[in-house]
Scaffold this motif. Sequence first.
Motif, PDB file in Angstrom:
ATOM      1  N   LEU A   1      -8.496  -4.167  -0.623  1.00 47.57           N
ATOM      2  CA  LEU A   1      -8.457  -2.608   0.097  1.00 47.57           C
ATOM      3  C   LEU A   1      -7.333  -3.915   0.983  1.00 47.57           C
ATOM      4  O   LEU A   1      -8.025  -4.627   1.961  1.00 47.57           O
ATOM      5  N   THR A   2      -6.637  -2.784   0.998  1.00 52.40           N
ATOM      6  CA  THR A   2      -5.500  -2.936   2.725  1.00 52.40           C
ATOM      7  C   THR A   2      -5.881  -1.892   3.921  1.00 52.40           C
ATOM      8  O   THR A   2      -6.411  -0.660   3.671  1.00 52.40           O
TER       9      THR A   2
ATOM     10  N   MET B   1      -4.790   1.117   2.901  1.00 49.75           N
ATOM     11  CA  MET B   1      -5.133   2.395   2.443  1.00 49.75           C
ATOM     12  C   MET B   1      -6.637   2.304   2.617  1.00 49.75           C
ATOM     13  O   MET B   1      -7.176   3.606   2.825  1.00 49.75           O
TER      14      MET B   1
ATOM     15  N   SER C   1      -7.468   6.363   3.578  1.00 51.39           N
ATOM     16  CA  SER C   1      -8.305   7.418   3.711  1.00 51.39           C
ATOM     17  C   SER C   1      -9.512   7.838   4.509  1.00 51.39           C
ATOM     18  O   SER C   1      -9.903   9.027   4.445  1.00 51.39           O
TER      19      SER C   1
ATOM     20  N   PHE D   1      -7.385   7.173  -2.237  1.00 49.69           N
ATOM     21  CA  PHE D   1      -7.018   5.767  -1.265  1.00 49.69           C
ATOM     22  C   PHE D   1      -7.225   4.196  -1.642  1.00 49.69           C
ATOM     23  O   PHE D   1      -6.932   3.294  -1.159  1.00 49.69           O
ATOM     24  N   ILE D   2      -8.457   4.061  -2.253  1.00 49.65           N
ATOM     25  CA  ILE D   2      -9.865   2.866  -1.797  1.00 49.65           C
ATOM     26  C   ILE D   2      -9.803   2.588  -3.925  1.00 49.65           C
ATOM     27  O   ILE D   2     -10.484   1.766  -4.199  1.00 49.65           O
TER      28      ILE D   2
ATOM     29  N   ASP E   1      -8.338   2.532  -7.549  1.00 44.93           N
ATOM     30  CA  ASP E   1      -6.671   2.781  -8.729  1.00 44.93           C
ATOM     31  C   ASP E   1      -7.217   3.552  -9.940  1.00 44.93           C
ATOM     32  O   ASP E   1      -7.625   3.027 -10.843  1.00 44.93           O
TER      33      ASP E   1
END
Length: 289
Positions: free
Chosen positions: A36-37, A40, A44, A204-205, A207
């Motif tokens: 996670l960035t 991201m 979220s 967002f978190i 894939d």
Amino acid sequence: MTKKLVRAGFLLVALGFGAWAVASQWDAVVAGFGRLTWPMLAGSLAAVIVALLGAMFTWRTLLSDLGSPLSVRQGAKVFFVGQLGKYIPGAVWPVLAQMEMGRDLGVPRSRSAAAFFLMMPIQLASGLLVTLVTLGWDQYGWLLLLLPVIFVLLEPKVINRVIGFGLRKLKREPLERPLTRRGMLTALVWALAGWIAYGVSLYFIVDAGLVFCVGAFALSWCLGIMTFVVPAGAGVREVAMVAVLAPVLDRGSAIAAALCSRIVIIVGDLICAGIAGLAARKTVERDTV
């Protein structure tokens, strides 16, 4: 006393199994969080705040339809600050807080209680409908069995009778204005918008596809709603989310995503409550000057 012990025991069991699941997949969970960035997480969180606003407008629509319209600032303060009570063991604290804060704004306690408890069938019915549409009939077709229940939960005539029965049992005055079909449909639209925003927050978190994320979040949240004894569905929602995410993520990444989603929602609750409280306070100070 017995009910408190049951709730405490259920919560400890849920948290215990959750801790064991995290510990058993520790390396994979850490790797999942490491993926996670900050952008991201920020995306979220922004989506969660939009979803929480959708929930607030759902509740505000119901309260207005029952005869107590509040401004956005007033409604936000009562709803968001009161919602913090869901993190306390027991299901009564949010409604008690909203009843007391609503009374200061001229909202009868019975009306606040009715709006609060109407949120549950609307969120549950709309969430199950979203699950059916987004996750596919082949795997979740069994939810079709719940359609009759869903339609009953969304019928104002039935709901008004249930509310009236509950108020009589509590020896409270009946509602002055019954819930209307227009109010129910408007609240349902806001609830559906909230599910979409929650799905975006998970997207967002995780894939995975956006449509899948909307359904995964809705299903796990609905299972959490149906668990009254656990504060804010703690543990139940995460277990359900890990199970739903299993086809697209490994177990460690799924656990990390579920935990991250929970943390982001808690932060969103705190942000919304803080901003709503400050905005309402500034309004009061300006009016008294």
